[in-house]
Motif scaffolding. Structure first.
Motif, short mmCIF file in Angstrom:
data_model
loop_
_atom_site.label_atom_id
_atom_site.label_comp_id
_atom_site.label_asym_id
_atom_site.label_seq_id
_atom_site.Cartn_x
_atom_site.Cartn_y
_atom_site.Cartn_z
N UNK A 75 0.68 -1.23 -0.05
CA UNK A 75 0.12 -0.17 -0.05
C UNK A 75 0.86 1.35 -0.01
N UNK A 76 0.49 2.27 -0.57
CA UNK A 76 1.20 3.73 -0.46
C UNK A 76 2.53 3.64 -1.32
N UNK A 77 2.66 3.00 -2.42
CA UNK A 77 3.79 2.55 -3.04
C UNK A 77 4.23 3.75 -3.97
N UNK A 78 3.23 4.67 -4.36
CA UNK A 78 3.55 5.64 -5.29
C UNK A 78 4.12 6.69 -4.83
N UNK A 117 5.60 9.15 -25.58
CA UNK A 117 4.55 8.87 -24.91
C UNK A 117 4.66 9.27 -23.50
N UNK A 118 4.13 10.50 -23.29
CA UNK A 118 4.36 11.01 -21.71
C UNK A 118 3.05 10.57 -20.81
N UNK A 119 3.63 10.02 -19.65
CA UNK A 119 2.72 9.59 -18.64
C UNK A 119 3.31 9.72 -17.50
N UNK A 120 2.40 9.97 -16.44
CA UNK A 120 2.59 10.14 -14.98
C UNK A 120 2.74 8.98 -14.13
N UNK A 121 4.11 8.36 -14.19
CA UNK A 121 4.05 7.10 -13.53
C UNK A 121 5.30 7.05 -12.68
N UNK A 122 5.57 6.14 -11.92
CA UNK A 122 6.77 6.02 -10.83
C UNK A 122 7.91 5.07 -11.87
N UNK A 123 9.02 5.86 -12.27
CA UNK A 123 9.81 5.30 -13.17
C UNK A 123 10.48 3.87 -12.68
N UNK A 126 7.99 1.20 -12.68
CA UNK A 126 7.70 0.67 -14.11
C UNK A 126 9.04 -0.35 -14.30
N UNK A 127 10.14 0.31 -14.05
CA UNK A 127 11.47 -0.42 -14.39
C UNK A 127 11.34 -2.12 -13.74
N UNK A 128 10.83 -2.04 -12.35
CA UNK A 128 10.67 -3.19 -11.90
C UNK A 128 9.65 -3.96 -12.29
N UNK A 129 8.36 -3.59 -12.89
CA UNK A 129 7.48 -4.32 -13.80
C UNK A 129 8.03 -4.98 -15.03
N UNK A 130 8.91 -3.99 -15.84
CA UNK A 130 9.10 -4.62 -16.93
C UNK A 130 10.42 -5.52 -16.78
N UNK A 205 0.23 -5.31 -8.02
CA UNK A 205 0.03 -4.37 -7.20
C UNK A 205 0.54 -2.98 -7.71
N UNK A 206 1.87 -2.94 -8.29
CA UNK A 206 2.36 -1.90 -8.78
C UNK A 206 1.20 -1.19 -9.99
N UNK A 207 0.65 -2.02 -10.88
CA UNK A 207 -0.01 -1.69 -11.80
C UNK A 207 -1.35 -1.16 -11.05
N UNK A 208 -1.74 -1.70 -10.34
CA UNK A 208 -3.09 -1.29 -9.51
C UNK A 208 -2.82 0.16 -8.73
N UNK A 209 -1.66 0.35 -8.15
CA UNK A 209 -1.52 1.48 -7.74
C UNK A 209 -1.51 2.67 -8.81
#
Ligand code: ADP
Length: 262
Positions: A75-78, A117-123, A126-130, A205-209
């Motif tokens: 929880x609260x990871x962003x 592709x400009x988006x507001x994400x936590x880089x 996103x690195x962790x996900x990919x 969970x990261x994508x959900x956040x």
């Protein structure tokens, strides 16, 4: 399975996962000591030994941080969201990952159907996900030439990322379960594929956040993960240099795989 049995199963897998890097560290320490006393050692041996020990330590530290993440409930990871060019970020991750593994019969290709592709994400997340999805695509893959394809698109207000591979694939009956905490599929055909069954739980969970969604897309051969993230925040744009992908971060993320190929 009840929570008690699940916890016991997890502890069992966890203890098992610790054994391999510890055994490699021990072997390397014993070897280098023996060869030192025999006077049979050169700079290259020292370098190789130190590198092997370093990879094992990275793997152990990654194991423990994944367990911490999984246990935290995510929880609260962003905490570090910024507006940046995700197409360029993924290009860097795929290019550097490909460089790292190409000598091991792995080919990682990347295509951006829309860029920038400009988006507001936590880089970092996103690195962790990919890197996690790429790592699984190599682990759960018995093809001589392991092909992984990452594709980015922007459809309406949404960012869409597909990660496809030519591996063993995901049977439809487990395609939802693989996102559960501690769930591991049948890994008997890929015995080198170590893991705690928390990787995809953390990814989901990261994508959900990010208020997005990750699903398995049915395929004839191999696996395909599709991520969709809406653009929900307008932040100031930062350049991709501030989002850098360093070789150290990459090596740390792939420490399990690097151990497999040692
Ligand atoms: P782990 O890799 O530690 O088992 P994950 O949460 O990353 O944990 O994956 C859960 C399960 O999903 C794996 O045990 C495997 O059965 C399956 N899986 C994940 N990615 C793939 C893939 N690319 N191809 C085939 N199976 C996969």
């Amino acid at each position: 399975m009840n929570q008690n049995n699940l916890n016991l199963l997890f502890l069992d897998v966890f203890a098992h996962e610790f054994k391999t890097p510890i055994a490699i560290i021990m072997n390397n320490a014993n070897n280098i000591e023996r060869r030192y006393y025999e006077g049979n050692i050169d700079d290259i041996d020292v370098h190789k030994t130190v590198e092997a020990i370093r990879r094992c330590c990275s793997s152990l530290s990654r194991l423990s941080s994944n367990v911490n993440l999984a246990l935290s409930g995510m929880t609260n990871i962003l905490t570090n969201r910024s507006r940046y060019d995700v197409a360029e970020h993924l290009k860097q991750i795929c290019f550097m990952s490909n460089e790292l593994f190409k000598k091991n019969g792995v080919e990682i290709t990347y295509k951006a159907k829309k860029e920038p592709a400009y988006f507001s994400l936590d880089p970092d997340l996103i690195f962790h996900v990919i890197t996690n999805l790429i790592s699984n695509s190599v682990k759960y893959n018995r093809s001589v030439k392991k092909l992984i394809n990452v594709e980015l698109d922007v459809i309406g207000p949404e960012l869409v990322i597909n990660v496809k591979d030519n591996g063993i694939g995901i049977p439809p009956e487990i395609s939802n379960r693989i996102f559960e905490r501690y769930y591991r599929g049948d890994t008997s055909s890929t015995p080198l594929a170590s893991g705690l069954g928390v990787g995809l739980f953390i990814v989901s969970k990261i994508i959900e956040a990010h208020k997005g969604e990750i699903v398995v897309v049915p395929r004839k051969k191999g696996a395909c993960f599709k991520i969709t993230i809406p653009d929900c925040e307008t932040l100031e744009v930062c350049s991709v240099n501030e989002v850098y992908v360093t070789p150290e971060k990459l090596m740390n993320s792939y420490s399990d795989l690097l151990m497999m190929y040692m």
